[in-house]
Design a protein around this motif. Sequence first.
Motif, PDB file in Angstrom:
ATOM      1  N   ASP A  33      35.228  21.564  39.996  1.00 19.90           N
ATOM      2  CA  ASP A  33      34.044  21.698  40.840  1.00 19.90           C
ATOM      3  C   ASP A  33      34.389  21.950  42.315  1.00 19.90           C
ATOM      4  O   ASP A  33      33.730  21.419  43.216  1.00 19.90           O
ATOM      5  N   TYR A  34      35.400  22.772  42.559  1.00 23.19           N
ATOM      6  CA  TYR A  34      35.726  23.152  43.923  1.00 23.19           C
ATOM      7  C   TYR A  34      35.111  24.510  44.252  1.00 23.19           C
ATOM      8  O   TYR A  34      34.813  25.311  43.356  1.00 23.19           O
ATOM      9  N   ALA A  35      34.930  24.763  45.540  1.00 21.11           N
ATOM     10  CA  ALA A  35      34.465  26.067  46.016  1.00 21.11           C
ATOM     11  C   ALA A  35      35.702  26.946  46.213  1.00 21.11           C
ATOM     12  O   ALA A  35      36.520  26.675  47.102  1.00 21.11           O
ATOM     13  N   VAL A  36      35.825  27.965  45.393  1.00 22.11           N
ATOM     14  CA  VAL A  36      37.053  28.762  45.353  1.00 22.11           C
ATOM     15  C   VAL A  36      36.762  30.200  45.760  1.00 22.11           C
ATOM     16  O   VAL A  36      35.826  30.827  45.255  1.00 22.11           O
ATOM     17  N   ARG A  37      37.592  30.705  46.678  1.00 16.53           N
ATOM     18  CA  ARG A  37      37.590  32.129  47.001  1.00 16.53           C
ATOM     19  C   ARG A  37      38.911  32.724  46.514  1.00 16.53           C
ATOM     20  O   ARG A  37      39.983  32.182  46.789  1.00 16.53           O
ATOM     21  N   LEU A  38      38.814  33.828  45.810  1.00 12.27           N
ATOM     22  CA  LEU A  38      39.994  34.550  45.335  1.00 12.27           C
ATOM     23  C   LEU A  38      40.074  35.867  46.085  1.00 12.27           C
ATOM     24  O   LEU A  38      39.200  36.728  45.954  1.00 12.27           O
ATOM     25  N   TRP A  39      41.124  36.022  46.883  1.00 12.09           N
ATOM     26  CA  TRP A  39      41.330  37.220  47.693  1.00 12.09           C
ATOM     27  C   TRP A  39      42.290  38.152  46.950  1.00 12.09           C
ATOM     28  O   TRP A  39      43.428  37.772  46.672  1.00 12.09           O
ATOM     29  N   VAL A  40      41.833  39.368  46.647  1.00 12.48           N
ATOM     30  CA  VAL A  40      42.613  40.299  45.823  1.00 12.48           C
ATOM     31  C   VAL A  40      42.679  41.650  46.530  1.00 12.48           C
ATOM     32  O   VAL A  40      41.662  42.166  47.002  1.00 12.48           O
ATOM     33  N   ASP A  41      43.884  42.251  46.556  1.00 11.03           N
ATOM     34  CA  ASP A  41      44.040  43.534  47.246  1.00 11.03           C
ATOM     35  C   ASP A  41      43.845  44.741  46.333  1.00 11.03           C
ATOM     36  O   ASP A  41      43.856  45.881  46.805  1.00 11.03           O
ATOM     37  N   ASP A  42      43.673  44.512  45.026  1.00  7.09           N
ATOM     38  CA  ASP A  42      43.506  45.628  44.084  1.00  7.09           C
ATOM     39  C   ASP A  42      42.455  45.240  43.045  1.00  7.09           C
ATOM     40  O   ASP A  42      42.769  44.694  41.993  1.00  7.09           O
TER      41      ASP A  42
END
Length: 377
Positions: A33-42
């Motif tokens: 239950d965490y707030a997650v951001r996934l940063w992806v370059d492709d």
Amino acid sequence: MKATWDIFCTVVDNFGDIGVTWRLARQLAAEHDYAVRLWVDDLRAFEHLCPAIDAELDRQRQRGVEVRRWSTPWAPVEAADVVIAAFACALPHDYMESMAGRDKEPLWLNLDYLSAEDWIVGCHGLPSVKFRQVQKFFFFPGFQPGTGGLLREAGLLEQRRAFVQDPRARGDFLRGLGVDPTDGARLISLFAYENDGLASWLDALASDTRPTQLLVPEGRILVDVQRWLGTKDMAAGAREVRGSLTVQVLPFVPQEDYDRLLWSCDFNAVRGEDSFVRAQWAGRPLLWHIYRQEDDVHLDKLEAFLELYSQGLSAPAKAAFEGWWRAWNRAGDMAPSWKAVLENERELAEHAERWSLEQASRTDLATALVKLYLNWI
């Protein structure tokens, strides 16, 4: 308020890097239950694993995770409570300034590559570099106590057990991929890099007395498959028969379906890191095509895993299994080692199941990360 997590991923190996970080992001959001951001370059590569992704969007939500395009120039954002640089990727300078400007320093981790080498245990959790006052730490996945463990969702092995004990579910799943399982046929999945040793293995399968259905997801190894078959431009759904061997090309599927494919097969050839771990959870004999590195340093990692995994095998089964892996990763003649593997198939299958259960008795990687964060605060 929920703790915030930022995971940064640069796509190097097409699917391995994004495969690991996408599974981790989903698990942190769904189970913790965490707030997650996934940063992806492709995002185009990501689209193969998550068809719902819109590669044109800079920001979107998928499966409880905020997916962000990692682009240049960098648009400033507030740094998260936990920052994970996957596989030693370099964070944007402005983001690191944001980390340093927080009232409370974030937990900054380098999620490193998976290895069975002995030194991993000693280095797991050690401090790495600093940016101003913000300290980065090493976090090593691994197979032994003292490491960060392996990615494993809650209830995964129970789901697998229910699936394999239900022949109808397995049959329906395979038919959904366009595969019609033949009674008595051996099923093998093949997901690998280009390999000159493939032809000798296909020769052995084609000349075997037992039929084999080889299921090949679209990918790099398909070029070598087509060369052996003497065909071109095979796409998902294509099917060719040579002797006792039926080769069928499968579409690239979401991760949960790839798990079911591994569960459905008798043997699984996998590559990189994400599929390597998932094949272990399948509890089936596996063949790993390790990512090649300069000066063949990848072979040290291969041997370290073999030494650990082979413990408990009889001498003939150990020799067969290790010979099979070495031939594959050195592009050698696969026929002799494959024959030896089949002679020890039952023991290798039982060993694969024991290994899966042993690894599942340890804390999974996402939970280990959460425990580290809770200790940090």
